[in-house]
Design a protein around this motif. Structure first.
Motif, PDB file in Angstrom:
ATOM      1  N   ASN A 261      -2.203  12.358  -6.565  1.00 39.24           N
ATOM      2  CA  ASN A 261      -2.408  11.111  -6.042  1.00 39.24           C
ATOM      3  C   ASN A 261      -3.423  11.149  -5.094  1.00 39.24           C
ATOM      4  O   ASN A 261      -4.183  10.255  -4.697  1.00 39.24           O
ATOM      5  N   LEU A 265      -6.676   9.057  -5.087  1.00 39.65           N
ATOM      6  CA  LEU A 265      -7.218   8.030  -3.953  1.00 39.65           C
ATOM      7  C   LEU A 265      -8.566   8.486  -3.381  1.00 39.65           C
ATOM      8  O   LEU A 265      -9.309   7.423  -3.091  1.00 39.65           O
ATOM      9  N   LYS A 268     -10.971   7.056  -6.058  1.00 44.30           N
ATOM     10  CA  LYS A 268     -11.069   5.519  -6.051  1.00 44.30           C
ATOM     11  C   LYS A 268     -11.594   5.166  -4.734  1.00 44.30           C
ATOM     12  O   LYS A 268     -12.466   4.032  -4.611  1.00 44.30           O
ATOM     13  N   VAL A 271      -8.889   1.664  -1.466  1.00 47.55           N
ATOM     14  CA  VAL A 271      -7.527   1.733  -1.854  1.00 47.55           C
ATOM     15  C   VAL A 271      -6.759   0.922  -1.019  1.00 47.55           C
ATOM     16  O   VAL A 271      -7.201   0.578   0.133  1.00 47.55           O
ATOM     17  N   ASN A 272      -5.614   0.653  -1.338  1.00 42.73           N
ATOM     18  CA  ASN A 272      -4.471  -0.043  -0.680  1.00 42.73           C
ATOM     19  C   ASN A 272      -3.428   1.123  -0.101  1.00 42.73           C
ATOM     20  O   ASN A 272      -2.744   1.332  -1.076  1.00 42.73           O
ATOM     21  N   THR A 275       0.147   0.311  -1.065  1.00 39.61           N
ATOM     22  CA  THR A 275       0.693   0.547  -2.468  1.00 39.61           C
ATOM     23  C   THR A 275       0.286   1.597  -3.401  1.00 39.61           C
ATOM     24  O   THR A 275       1.107   1.914  -4.133  1.00 39.61           O
ATOM     25  N   ASP A 276      -0.968   2.086  -3.155  1.00 38.66           N
ATOM     26  CA  ASP A 276      -1.402   3.255  -3.894  1.00 38.66           C
ATOM     27  C   ASP A 276      -1.124   4.785  -3.386  1.00 38.66           C
ATOM     28  O   ASP A 276      -1.247   5.529  -3.961  1.00 38.66           O
ATOM     29  N   CYS A 277      -0.483   4.824  -2.194  1.00 37.58           N
ATOM     30  CA  CYS A 277      -0.018   6.219  -1.878  1.00 37.58           C
ATOM     31  C   CYS A 277       1.433   6.368  -2.317  1.00 37.58           C
ATOM     32  O   CYS A 277       2.149   5.573  -2.003  1.00 37.58           O
TER      33      CYS A 277
END
Length: 497
Positions: A261, A265, A268, A271-272, A275-277
């Motif tokens: 993850n 991240l 990318k 990121v948000n 929500t993305d973590c």
């Protein structure tokens, strides 16, 4: 007083140049010669080089002067042969110095210092000189202990310091401090620094991670000490803290899901966090990583005039991928070859995010041609390989019990039991010496060199940091170095009158 004359005046502490103003110390005095602060102007260096090439008697008829000239010229990038140095007195060093007079001790001390500047494999005579001069100085130092009036107290202290702190395992500011304490100067001022960034980024909430903020800032402050290098110091320290946290996260703190993850991240980037973590740990680490990269990129833009943030991201991604590979080896109980391990391990040792972004903040403009040159990559590979091997010889027993891969263990395994742990460590130590000498050669190289000397010095400074931390054991993971840190950063000076 001329630089060549200082050798005959013990009260000058055998020093070569006036110490520059550095953060933390406002001093008027003299300092040991370092790779970071060339002792002579360019014009004087060229003059001394011509004198060397022309065989000036002023240089070659005096042992200490010849040794000092060799050291100054080689450390300033001049391609000087060690032959004249090793042919002094027809090679009859030990018999010539047996009397142990003050002049002989001074001569041996300068020969010892000069013999530390070995950069070629064929300089066995210089190695021999290093060996006998070390033995001679230790013997005379013991005589001094047994007979306190045996020789000048200043020279005695110089000998003791030089033997305790070799060129490859010393800090510039530690040297300056010792000189201030041993040789009284007019005035000193110590500036103290308080560092709260770890709390602000919540990295202190990660209980699995070693808290080494002081060590990271200490290593930066002792090697990048000039006031104008503030941004470089902060980058070095912050990235050092982050590499320690992420190393522990990949080793013990995170699951394979969390590790993947974190990598995704970073790839990318936009990121948000909410929500993305996939976990709070990932959120804390990525948030600190992203903000630090952005800060470094913004500062680097002022130096470089271009955006280097993407390169800093790539440096971090390379580290995370190497950490992921090692985590998978452990999870799958895979057994890489020693070559595969070292190729990956020199990256996972995590010097990339500390050293390479710092280079953008040292001063010189670094084009892509320089950053992606063979010379630049060789400096990093040589430094990181020696660092990885230094770490492994001091941690293999602990890591073997924990089931982690290690160069010593792999060396033994792939020898099918033919090599013992002691033999493996001895082989690796020889490799470390070879790598260290190659790094010094690269740093001192001037012909066809693309990387600015001030940037190459950063690689050498990091090598010195590693050799200090791993002088006896894994000094970075233990608390054994804390007294050194306190002495440099916090404790007041004790001046002799």
């Amino acid at each position: 007083m001329a630089v060549w004359e200082r050798i005959n005046d013990p009260n000058m502490a055998l020093q070569l140049h006036e110490v520059p103003l550095v953060e933390g110390f406002d001093v008027k005095g003299s300092s040991e010669m370092t790779l970071e602060a060339p002792p002579l102007t360019q014009q004087k260096k060229k003059k001394k080089f011509r004198c060397w090439l022309q065989g000036e008697e002023e240089i070659f008829l005096d042992t200490a002067t010849c040794a000092m000239a060799f050291r100054i010229l080689r450390c300033n990038g001049y391609d000087v042969s060690s032959d004249p140095l090793t042919q002094i007195n027809g090679g009859k060093h030990e018999s010539s110095f047996s009397a142990g007079h003050l002049k002989h001790i001074v001569d041996a001390l300068e020969l010892y210092r000069a013999s530390e500047i070995i950069i070629y494999a064929h300089e066995s005579a210089l190695e021999e000189q290093h060996s006998w001069s070390s033995h001679f100085l230790k013997e005379k130092l013991q005589d001094c202990i047994n007979h306190s009036d045996r020789f000048n107290k200043y020279v005695s202290q110089e000998v003791d310091d030089t033997l305790k702190f070799p060129l490859h395992a010393d800090f510039e500011r530690a040297t300056i401090r010792r000189n201030i304490e041993h040789y009284y100067v007019d005035s000193t001022t110590i500036l103290k620094t308080t560092y709260w960034w770890v709390a602000e980024t919540r990295l202190d909430k990660l209980k699995f991670a070693r808290q080494k903020t002081v060590y990271c800032y200490f290593s930066a402050a002792t090697t990048l000490s000039s006031p104008e290098l503030s941004d470089a110091r902060i980058s070095w320290a912050k990235h050092g803290v982050l590499t320690t946290v992420i190393d522990d996260f990949f080793d013990i703190g995170g699951s394979l899901l969390e590790l993947d993850n974190l990598i995704q991240l970073l790839k990318k980037w936009d990121v948000n966090l909410a929500t993305d973590c996939c976990s709070e740990h990932v959120q804390i680490i990525f948030s600190a990583l992203q903000s630090t990269i952005c800060e470094t990129g913004a500062k680097a833009f002022r130096f470089q005039g271009r955006n280097v943030t993407s390169h800093v991201i790539d440096i971090w991604l390379e580290l995370l991928h190497s950490g992921w590979r090692e985590a998978k080896w452990t999870s799958d109980q895979s057994l890489p070859t020693l070559e595969e391990y070292i190729d990956n391990g020199l990256v996972s040792f995590a010097l990339g995010p500390i050293v390479l972004p710092t280079l953008y903040l040292v001063g010189p403009i670094l084009s892509d041609d320089v950053v992606f040159s063979t010379e630049y990559q060789s400096l990093f590979k040589t430094l990181s390989t020696s660092g990885r091997l230094l770490n492994d010889i001091h941690t293999f027993q602990r890591e073997s019990k924990e089931g982690k891969l290690n160069a010593v263990t792999l060396h033994m395994i792939h020898s099918s039991g033919a090599v013992s742990a002691e033999e493996s460590i001895s082989d690796i130590k020889r490799s470390i010496v070879s790598q260290r000498r190659e790094l010094l050669r690269l740093v001192l190289e001037t012909k066809s060199s693309m990387v600015p000397r001030s940037c190459k010095n950063v690689f050498w400074n990091m090598s010195r940091v590693l050799n200090v931390f791993y002088m006896k054991d894994d000094g970075f993971s233990s608390d054994d170095m804390i007294h050194v840190v306190k002495a440099i950063l916090h404790e007041p000076l004790s001046l002799s009158g």
